[in-house]
Design a protein around this motif. Structure first.
Motif, PDB file in Angstrom:
ATOM      1  N   ILE A   1      42.496  40.000  60.561  1.00 19.43           N
ATOM      2  CA  ILE A   1      42.847  40.726  60.173  1.00 19.43           C
ATOM      3  C   ILE A   1      43.252  42.027  61.056  1.00 19.43           C
ATOM      4  N   GLU A   2      42.428  42.023  61.960  1.00 19.77           N
ATOM      5  CA  GLU A   2      42.761  42.452  62.865  1.00 19.77           C
ATOM      6  C   GLU A   2      44.389  42.994  63.693  1.00 19.77           C
ATOM      7  N   HIS A   3      45.025  41.452  63.988  1.00 21.95           N
ATOM      8  CA  HIS A   3      46.388  41.454  63.989  1.00 21.95           C
ATOM      9  C   HIS A   3      47.059  42.004  62.798  1.00 21.95           C
ATOM     10  N   LEU A   4      46.788  41.979  61.425  1.00 25.47           N
ATOM     11  CA  LEU A   4      47.577  41.978  60.934  1.00 25.47           C
ATOM     12  C   LEU A   4      48.141  43.795  60.892  1.00 25.47           C
ATOM     13  N   LEU A   5      46.810  44.710  61.136  1.00 29.27           N
ATOM     14  CA  LEU A   5      46.872  45.678  61.081  1.00 29.27           C
ATOM     15  C   LEU A   5      47.529  46.385  62.547  1.00 29.27           C
TER      16      LEU A   5
ATOM     17  N   THR B   1      36.991  42.856  49.040  1.00 33.67           N
ATOM     18  CA  THR B   1      37.348  44.528  49.105  1.00 33.67           C
ATOM     19  C   THR B   1      35.000  44.458  49.749  1.00 33.67           C
ATOM     20  N   LEU B   2      35.346  43.795  48.599  1.00 33.95           N
ATOM     21  CA  LEU B   2      33.443  45.162  48.013  1.00 33.95           C
ATOM     22  C   LEU B   2      32.430  44.124  49.074  1.00 33.95           C
ATOM     23  N   ALA B   3      32.459  42.942  48.909  1.00 34.41           N
ATOM     24  CA  ALA B   3      31.499  41.589  49.108  1.00 34.41           C
ATOM     25  C   ALA B   3      31.962  41.674  51.150  1.00 34.41           C
ATOM     26  N   ARG B   4      30.763  41.479  51.644  1.00 33.91           N
ATOM     27  CA  ARG B   4      31.111  41.098  53.574  1.00 33.91           C
ATOM     28  C   ARG B   4      31.139  40.125  53.926  1.00 33.91           C
ATOM     29  N   ASN B   5      30.752  38.796  53.049  1.00 32.38           N
ATOM     30  CA  ASN B   5      31.650  37.833  53.667  1.00 32.38           C
ATOM     31  C   ASN B   5      31.129  36.373  52.141  1.00 32.38           C
ATOM     32  N   MET B   6      31.449  35.969  52.611  1.00 36.64           N
ATOM     33  CA  MET B   6      31.805  34.429  51.210  1.00 36.64           C
ATOM     34  C   MET B   6      30.117  34.092  49.965  1.00 36.64           C
ATOM     35  N   PRO B   7      29.186  35.250  50.790  1.00 39.73           N
ATOM     36  CA  PRO B   7      28.316  34.123  49.881  1.00 39.73           C
ATOM     37  C   PRO B   7      27.935  35.414  48.810  1.00 39.73           C
TER      38      PRO B   7
ATOM     39  N   PHE C   1      41.931  48.157  48.872  1.00 41.13           N
ATOM     40  CA  PHE C   1      42.617  47.530  49.924  1.00 41.13           C
ATOM     41  C   PHE C   1      42.945  48.438  51.359  1.00 41.13           C
ATOM     42  N   ARG C   2      43.749  49.623  51.126  1.00 41.03           N
ATOM     43  CA  ARG C   2      44.042  50.537  51.851  1.00 41.03           C
ATOM     44  C   ARG C   2      43.343  51.783  51.887  1.00 41.03           C
ATOM     45  N   SER C   3      41.939  51.910  51.628  1.00 37.89           N
ATOM     46  CA  SER C   3      41.043  51.986  52.040  1.00 37.89           C
ATOM     47  C   SER C   3      40.119  51.962  52.953  1.00 37.89           C
ATOM     48  N   THR C   4      40.211  50.190  52.670  1.00 31.62           N
ATOM     49  CA  THR C   4      39.597  49.617  53.214  1.00 31.62           C
ATOM     50  C   THR C   4      40.103  49.156  55.290  1.00 31.62           C
ATOM     51  N   ILE C   5      41.084  48.782  54.728  1.00 30.67           N
ATOM     52  CA  ILE C   5      42.118  49.008  56.272  1.00 30.67           C
ATOM     53  C   ILE C   5      41.710  50.060  56.708  1.00 30.67           C
ATOM     54  N   GLY C   6      41.913  51.273  56.214  1.00 28.00           N
ATOM     55  CA  GLY C   6      41.581  51.976  57.120  1.00 28.00           C
ATOM     56  C   GLY C   6      40.447  52.152  57.364  1.00 28.00           C
ATOM     57  N   SER C   7      39.741  51.888  56.917  1.00 28.07           N
ATOM     58  CA  SER C   7      38.361  52.613  57.760  1.00 28.07           C
ATOM     59  C   SER C   7      37.847  51.019  58.952  1.00 28.07           C
ATOM     60  N   MET C   8      38.813  50.148  58.662  1.00 29.09           N
ATOM     61  CA  MET C   8      38.939  48.891  60.014  1.00 29.09           C
ATOM     62  C   MET C   8      39.327  49.007  61.241  1.00 29.09           C
ATOM     63  N   ALA C   9      40.472  50.004  61.022  1.00 31.71           N
ATOM     64  CA  ALA C   9      41.459  50.489  61.704  1.00 31.71           C
ATOM     65  C   ALA C   9      40.799  51.807  63.110  1.00 31.71           C
TER      66      ALA C   9
END
Length: 377
Positions: free
Chosen positions: A210-214, A282-288, A369-377
């Motif tokens: 996902i960082e590559h996409l950013l 976007t709410l979950a941190r992992n698959m479980p 999704f935008r807010s989640t990507i923004g927090s990762m950027a």
């Protein structure tokens, strides 16, 4: 030119999603299982369905009427009845040899013809609860029908003045496999649309792609649309193969309506559900965590949409609330098209509802999704 470039980006990102799915054997097995084994078992392994049920008869009357009743139990609902003595009833039911034992007492035919108190006993193995409930009603109906037929043959004047004729539309033989197989395909479309899109986003986050996409010249809307179209295509292709191979081919279930019309409605449903899958991811941190969230959402959507029980039997508040769920409208249009052969003039309200709900879900998911990507950027 700008639109063409954007569409090209969405196309290439979607192809990347398809390659990622192809390299995920667990997801491929899940898709294959969901649209083959799951559909077949849902259609054939209905617990309340009577299929080759073991039944025994204690005939202490040995009359033409008792023989006529005995001959009324035959495959595929029942295996040919075993004729046993009265002393064998309790031991055979204790070991589970028979699910039902019908006891026809002495002088039964004489009591029926004389209008006296004729009694007949049905012994039921109630540990098989669903089958026992259904079989008890079927056996009573069979016995009463044979008695009525017998009396009509002896005295036509005893026939009732009104003859009730049952006409079962769309499913003349009342085959439950027709309902189970098609409803399971509808349920699997809903389930996999959530799983595949959510897993695609979480997989990128866990693998660090996902960082590559950013850092690439792509927008969140393009990323979302690529996941929506690619995962929807996989689900539609699997559903089409299952509908023609398992339901039509193996189960011999006739499809009344237009398949292109049904898959058009399925596409609108997938548009809403894939957006919901991204929102959950976007709410979950992992698959479980994603799996737990999906269960909380998926079970109410399927149980209250009308795919398992009629919506009319639910409280009015639940009926009104579920109008906001895409599954409700997808089940309505699926049943109308596949069962009753309805055309677009009948199902267009469901199509319109899915389009509105899908647009709202996509907008909300895109914002998240935008807010989640923004927090990762």
């Amino acid at each position: 030119m700008r639109l063409q470039s954007s569409l090209g980006t969405i196309w290439r990102l979607g192809i990347k999603e398809l390659w990622s799915l192809w390299r995920d054997p667990v997801m491929l097995v899940l898709i294959a299982f969901s649209f083959t084994v799951s559909v077949y078992t849902a259609a054939t392994a209905v617990p309340e369905t009577l299929h080759h049920v073991a039944i025994a008869i204690v005939d202490e009357d040995h009359s033409p009427l008792s023989q006529q009743i005995t001959a009324a139990f035959y495959p595929p609902q029942f295996i040919p009845p075993a004729m046993i003595g009265h002393e064998e009833v309790d031991p055979s039911m204790d070991i589970g040899r028979y699910s039902f034992v019908l006891n026809i007492p002495p002088n039964f035919q004489r009591d029926v013809l004389s209008g006296g108190a004729a009694e007949i006993q049905i012994n039921v193995d109630a540990t098989r609860m669903s089958q026992a409930f259904t079989g008890n009603g079927n056996i009573q109906r069979i016995v009463l029908d044979e008695i009525e037929t017998f009396l009509r043959g002896r005295n036509p004047s005893m026939a009732p003045p009104v003859d009730l004729v049952l006409r079962a539309r769309f499913n003349p033989a009342l085959e439950k496999s027709w309902f189970g197989g098609l409803m399971e395909i509808i349920n699997q479309i809903t389930m996999l649309s959530l799983i595949l899109t959510g897993a695609a986003l979480i997989r990128e986050r866990e693998h660090g792609t996902i960082e590559h996409l950013l850092v690439m010249p792509v927008t969140p809307a393009q990323i979302m649309l690529s996941k929506v179209w690619s995962m929807s295509l996989v689900v539609l292709a699997a559903a089409a193969l299952s509908l023609n191979g398992i339901v039509r081919g193996l189960l011999q279930v006739p499809i009344e309506g237009s398949l292109p019309l049904f898959f058009t409605g399925a596409t609108l449903h997938l548009f809403a559900m894939t957006a919901m899958g991204i929102w959950l991811a976007t709410l979950a941190r992992n698959m479980p965590q994603f799996g737990m969230l999906m269960i909380l959402i998926l079970l109410p959507l399927q149980m209250l949409s009308g795919s398992t029980t009629p919506r009319e039997s639910m409280p009015r508040f639940v009926q009104d609330l579920m109008l906001a769920a895409p599954t409700t409208h997808f089940v309505e249009l699926g049943q109308a098209i596949l069962y009753r052969g309805a055309g677009f003039e009948v199902v267009w309200p469901s199509f319109a509802a899915l389009l509105v709900i899908g647009s709202i879900m996509f907008h909300l998911s895109l914002r998240r999704f935008r807010s989640t990507i923004g927090s990762m950027a």
